[in-house]
Design an enzyme around this catalytic site. Structure first.
Site, short mmCIF file in Angstrom:
data_model
loop_
_atom_site.label_atom_id
_atom_site.label_comp_id
_atom_site.label_asym_id
_atom_site.label_seq_id
_atom_site.Cartn_x
_atom_site.Cartn_y
_atom_site.Cartn_z
N TYR A 1 60.51 31.19 15.69
CA TYR A 1 59.10 31.56 15.65
C TYR A 1 58.90 32.90 16.32
O TYR A 1 59.45 33.15 17.40
CB TYR A 1 58.24 30.50 16.35
CG TYR A 1 56.77 30.81 16.34
CD1 TYR A 1 56.02 30.65 15.18
CD2 TYR A 1 56.13 31.27 17.48
CE1 TYR A 1 54.67 30.94 15.16
CE2 TYR A 1 54.77 31.55 17.47
CZ TYR A 1 54.04 31.39 16.31
OH TYR A 1 52.71 31.67 16.29
N TYR B 1 64.82 35.15 4.82
CA TYR B 1 66.16 34.56 4.95
C TYR B 1 67.08 35.04 3.84
O TYR B 1 68.25 35.34 4.07
CB TYR B 1 66.08 33.03 4.96
CG TYR B 1 65.29 32.46 6.12
CD1 TYR B 1 65.30 33.07 7.38
CD2 TYR B 1 64.53 31.31 5.96
CE1 TYR B 1 64.58 32.55 8.44
CE2 TYR B 1 63.81 30.78 7.02
CZ TYR B 1 63.84 31.40 8.26
OH TYR B 1 63.12 30.89 9.30
#
Length: 162
Positions: free
Chosen positions: A84, A129
């Site tokens: 995060y 990602y």
């Protein structure tokens, strides 16, 4: 800057866990407490570990991970439970720096896998990602036992079990 978390970071990690849970539309599910998190990260037998992304104003993100094990490779790996970065710090390279630090840890320790899960609808994270070379494991489905189902199955265990 990326650094290992310290016990003093527990309140800010817990706050960011709450922020992440709200972002993932599951704020009510984030029920961990400071004592639980402190024990898990810094108790006599840590179950998890954390890195902190920090800028001049203090912590702006975290990665919480634990070791897993592959019977196929015979080596440990890293499972990233949470990554995060606070909204105001996004785009500053903190997320990539946290992932790079964990990848470096894997390489240094001879771990062959670095894995995590992402919600299907989280397109910004999925795109990020993919941009660093991570591949989705589409042929695998995650299963979870919780609540009543967990207790029901537990009740079927032999009394002399582990």
């Amino acid at each position: 800057m990326i650094r290992e978390a310290t016990p003093d970071d527990v309140p800010v990690i817990l706050a960011m866990i709450g922020e992440l849970a709200a972002y993932e539309r599951a704020a009510e599910s984030a029920t961990a407490t400071e004592p639980q998190l402190k024990e898990a990260l810094f108790g006599p037998q840590p179950a998890a570990f954390a890195l902190i992304a920090q800028d001049a104003g203090g912590p702006v993100g975290f990665a919480l991970w634990f070791r897993n094990f592959s019977t196929w490779t015979g080596t440990h790996g890293v499972y990233l439970e949470d990554l995060y970065v606070r909204p105001e710090a996004r785009g500053g390279g903190h997320g990539k720096a946290l992932l790079a630090a964990l990848a470096q840890l894997c390489v240094r320790r001879g771990y062959q896998r670095f894995e995590w899960s992402v919600l299907d609808w989280n397109e910004p994270s999925i795109g990020f990602y993919r941009s660093i070379g991570a591949q989705p494991m589409d042929e695998w489905t995650v299963f979870r036992l919780t609540g009543e189902a967990l207790h029901t199955l537990a009740d079927t265990a032999p009394t002399n079990g582990a």
